[in-house]
Every structure is written in C-alpha cells, then in structure tokens.
Write an enzyme that holds these catalytic residues in place. Structure first.
Site, PDB file in Angstrom:
ATOM      1  N   LEU A  30      33.990 -32.407   2.979  1.00 23.39           N
ATOM      2  CA  LEU A  30      34.760 -31.178   3.182  1.00 23.39           C
ATOM      3  C   LEU A  30      33.918 -29.940   2.906  1.00 23.39           C
ATOM      4  CD1 LEU A  30      38.188 -32.196   1.589  1.00 23.39           C
ATOM      5  CD2 LEU A  30      37.371 -32.489   3.949  1.00 23.39           C
ATOM      6  N   HIS A  31      34.114 -28.934   3.757  1.00 19.07           N
ATOM      7  CA  HIS A  31      33.434 -27.651   3.590  1.00 19.07           C
ATOM      8  C   HIS A  31      34.458 -26.536   3.726  1.00 19.07           C
ATOM      9  CE1 HIS A  31      33.700 -27.477   7.915  1.00 19.07           C
ATOM     10  NE2 HIS A  31      32.907 -28.529   8.064  1.00 19.07           N
ATOM     11  N   GLU A  32      33.977 -25.314   3.757  1.00 20.96           N
ATOM     12  CA  GLU A  32      34.867 -24.150   3.783  1.00 20.96           C
ATOM     13  C   GLU A  32      35.779 -24.161   5.022  1.00 20.96           C
ATOM     14  OE1 GLU A  32      36.701 -21.290   2.119  1.00 20.96           O
ATOM     15  OE2 GLU A  32      35.194 -22.386   0.965  1.00 20.96           O
ATOM     16  N   HIS A  34      37.176 -26.847   6.421  1.00 27.08           N
ATOM     17  CA  HIS A  34      38.299 -27.722   6.071  1.00 27.08           C
ATOM     18  C   HIS A  34      39.214 -27.017   5.067  1.00 27.08           C
ATOM     19  CE1 HIS A  34      34.969 -30.756   6.961  1.00 27.08           C
ATOM     20  NE2 HIS A  34      35.842 -30.940   7.926  1.00 27.08           N
ATOM     21  N   VAL A 173      35.475 -21.437  11.090  1.00 30.72           N
ATOM     22  CA  VAL A 173      34.792 -20.741   9.990  1.00 30.72           C
ATOM     23  C   VAL A 173      33.288 -20.860  10.221  1.00 30.72           C
ATOM     24  CG1 VAL A 173      34.431 -20.694   7.489  1.00 30.72           C
ATOM     25  CG2 VAL A 173      36.696 -21.218   8.417  1.00 30.72           C
ATOM     26  N   SER A 183      30.099 -30.658   9.007  1.00 30.01           N
ATOM     27  CA  SER A 183      29.582 -31.646   8.052  1.00 30.01           C
ATOM     28  C   SER A 183      28.182 -32.093   8.450  1.00 30.01           C
ATOM     29  CB  SER A 183      30.513 -32.856   7.994  1.00 30.01           C
ATOM     30  OG  SER A 183      31.824 -32.423   7.697  1.00 30.01           O
TER      31      SER A 183
HETATM   32  P1  AMP Z   1      35.963 -33.161  10.732  1.00 31.57           P
HETATM   33  O1  AMP Z   1      34.844 -32.208  10.394  1.00 31.57           O
HETATM   34  O2  AMP Z   1      35.732 -33.918  11.988  1.00 31.57           O
HETATM   35  O3  AMP Z   1      36.354 -33.980   9.559  1.00 31.57           O
HETATM   36  O4  AMP Z   1      37.167 -32.223  11.082  1.00 31.57           O
HETATM   37  C1  AMP Z   1      38.388 -32.166  10.412  1.00 31.57           C
HETATM   38  C2  AMP Z   1      39.123 -30.920  10.878  1.00 31.57           C
HETATM   39  O5  AMP Z   1      38.392 -29.764  10.433  1.00 31.57           O
HETATM   40  C3  AMP Z   1      39.204 -30.808  12.396  1.00 31.57           C
HETATM   41  O6  AMP Z   1      40.489 -30.313  12.760  1.00 31.57           O
HETATM   42  C4  AMP Z   1      38.110 -29.825  12.720  1.00 31.57           C
HETATM   43  O7  AMP Z   1      38.340 -29.103  13.918  1.00 31.57           O
HETATM   44  C5  AMP Z   1      38.178 -28.904  11.517  1.00 31.57           C
HETATM   45  N1  AMP Z   1      36.918 -28.166  11.330  1.00 31.57           N
HETATM   46  C6  AMP Z   1      35.650 -28.662  11.315  1.00 31.57           C
HETATM   47  N2  AMP Z   1      34.748 -27.668  11.175  1.00 31.57           N
HETATM   48  C7  AMP Z   1      35.461 -26.507  11.106  1.00 31.57           C
HETATM   49  C8  AMP Z   1      35.108 -25.121  10.979  1.00 31.57           C
HETATM   50  N3  AMP Z   1      33.837 -24.727  10.878  1.00 31.57           N
HETATM   51  N4  AMP Z   1      36.107 -24.205  10.935  1.00 31.57           N
HETATM   52  C9  AMP Z   1      37.417 -24.597  11.034  1.00 31.57           C
HETATM   53  N5  AMP Z   1      37.809 -25.887  11.155  1.00 31.57           N
HETATM   54  C10 AMP Z   1      36.849 -26.826  11.194  1.00 31.57           C
END
Ligand code: AMP
EC number: 6.3.2.1
Length: 278
Positions: A30-32, A34, A173, A183
């Site tokens: 998880l990052h900012e 998420h 973001v 990620s």
């Molecule tokens: P995942 O990175 O595949 O685990 O994505 C989980 C959820 O986080 C998905 O709905 C992605 O679209 C969302 N997500 C991933 N990166 C971002 C980001 N930079 N900004 C906003 N939502 C994100």
C-alpha cells in the site's frame, strides 16, 4: 476499535458491523494512492474493508506474480492508521479451489488496449472482484482512476450483471514530479525513474492540445524522445466507458492512456480530458 484481520468468509461474517460497508480492493504494497482510496471510502460508509490479495488469475505466466511486492505488516499499519475496520486477506487456495469451474468473461472490451497486451487479465480481475463483492457484500466499492480500463470494466460488470453496488472512481495520486504512484515504482533505478517521467509528461503534453490527432501526436513526441529506454506498449485516446478510440470529431470526456516498459518494469498511466467544440 482495533483492526480485524479476516482470513476467510467466516471471519468476515464475524467482523461485520451494523452500518454500511465500503470495500477497497488492493493487492497490498500500500502507498499514498491506496490510502487516498481508503479515505474516500471512509466518507462513503460506516465501515471500511480493505482486501489484500495478489490475484494469481490476473497475471499471465510471463508476468511478475512471484516478484510482486508483498509488505503485509506495513500494509496493516497503514490500514490501522487510516481507520480501516477490517482487512480481508484470503489465501489463493481458499479463493481458488482446484476444482473450480466458473469465472467471469470480460467480453470484447477485455481484449482491447490493456487487454490486448495482457490476454486474460480482465477476466482474472473481474472474477476476483466479483468474488470479493460476494464475500464482503459492500454497499460501495472504490477503485482508482489510475487503472482506468479496470474501472470501466468493473462498471460494465456491475451494469451487465445487475450488482447492487455503487462504484466510485478516485483520482490518481502522483509524486510531485508527476510520476503516478504504483507498487511497481520500487523496481525502478534512479536512472529508470527519470525515464519513467516521460509517461506523465506525455499525458500533460497531450492534455495541452484540444483535437484527437494533435493530442496523440503531442504525447507521442514526448514518448519517442524517451525511446529506446522507454518501450511503448500503447498510447490511446479512448471513450472512458468503452475504451474504443475516439474519432477526430469526438466531443466530451476522453481518456488518454499510456503503457510502457522501462527496463523490466511495466508502467501505466492516464489522464481524463474534456474535448470541447472548437
Ligand atoms: P493495486 O495497486 O493494483 O493494488 O490497486 C488497488 C487499487 O488502488 C486500484 O483501484 C488502483 O486503481 C488504485 N491505485 C493504484 N495506484 C493508485 C494511485 N497512484 N492513485 C490512486 N489510486 C491508485
């Protein structure tokens, strides 16, 4: 209330509170980005459930399933921080028993753009998302605009299969220099990270234009300048709902989407534009 970690359907039923539920599906690390989805979820329901599951079904054999980052303890900390009620973290064996037969087919829309490069990917995404919806039974689910075709396909599934769930898209973001959080960014060397900036720079260059041919050309010239270290999979300007390419006379919202490899890391990004009458 302390965070509950649910490993299976029985844990989930026990963890269920009284009010409405918002689900944020993730693959962890998880990052900012998420965290912004989680914050959006908190405004939409009484209880937030975050699922953490690296879904084998959405990776092809030549992709990065086994090296996808797994940072479970830090993820739990982030969820605690953000006031998440329940983390649902099933095992692959639980989700996919060996005798399983039935899955979701994403249709033609699952075979274009991202689906053309990653055959079967959206079938895998929709299958796991439908299972997560059935397990968690949320009122609302939050998905990032970062994965624009995924968001469009989930809206399509909800419409086509009459799922009683509100789908909310949340903005991408970015780092201060424009790189969309992912990620997979952790795999980029300092040098590769500089090259990767061409994705967001290309989208900005495209967004400064106003007709489809010029939008595509402006974005492509930025991407071309980063070749051969940036290997382009696609740059498309598409209808946000169908992901089919827009015509020169198209007016309304469009998604300018890009995918490229930098070194061994595959990155995607997009921006939503409004094409106005001249
Ligand atoms: P995942 O990175 O595949 O685990 O994505 C989980 C959820 O986080 C998905 O709905 C992605 O679209 C969302 N997500 C991933 N990166 C971002 C980001 N930079 N900004 C906003 N939502 C994100």
């Amino acid at each position: 209330m302390d965070l509950i970690v649910a490993r299976n359907r029985i844990d989930l039923v026990k963890a269920r509170g009284q009010g409405s539920v918002a689900l944020v599906p993730t693959m962890g690390a998880l990052h900012e980005g998420h965290r912004s989805l989680i914050r959006e979820a908190r405004t939409r329901a009484d209880q937030v459930v975050v699922s953490i599951f690296v879904n084998p079904l959405q990776f092809s054999p030549n992709e990065d399933f086994s090296r996808y980052p797994r940072t479970f303890d830090a993820d739990l900390e982030a969820c605690r921080d953000e006031g998440v009620a329940v983390v649902f973290a099933p095992t692959a064996d639980d989700m996919y028993p060996l005798d399983r037969q039935v899955s979701v087919q994403s249709g033609e829309m699952g075979t274009i753009v991202e689906g053309a490069i990653r055959p079967g990917h959206f079938d895998g995404v929709l299958t796991v998302v439908l299972k997560l919806f059935n397990l968690v039974q949320p009122d609302v689910a939050i998905f990032g605009q970062k994965d624009a075709q995924q968001l469009a396909m989930i809206r399509r599934m909800v419409a086509d299969l009459d799922l009683p769930i509100d789908i909310v898209g949340a903005p991408t973001v970015r780092e201060p220099d424009g790189l969309a959080l992912s990620s997979r960014n952790r795999y980029l060397s300092a040098d590769e990270r500089q090259i990767a900036l061409a994705l967001s720079a290309a989208l900005r260059a495209g967004a400064a234009e106003s007709v489809p041919s010029k939008i595509r050309a402006a974005a492509l010239s930025v991407l071309d300048a980063a070749a051969p270290r940036l290997a382009l999979d696609y740059l498309v300007l598409v209808d946000p709902a169908t992901f089919s390419e827009v015509y020169e006379s198209y007016r309304g919202e469009a998604v300018l989407a890009v995918a490229a490899k930098v070194g061994t890391t595959r990155l995607i990004d997009n921006v939503v534009l409004t094409l106005r009458p001249a």
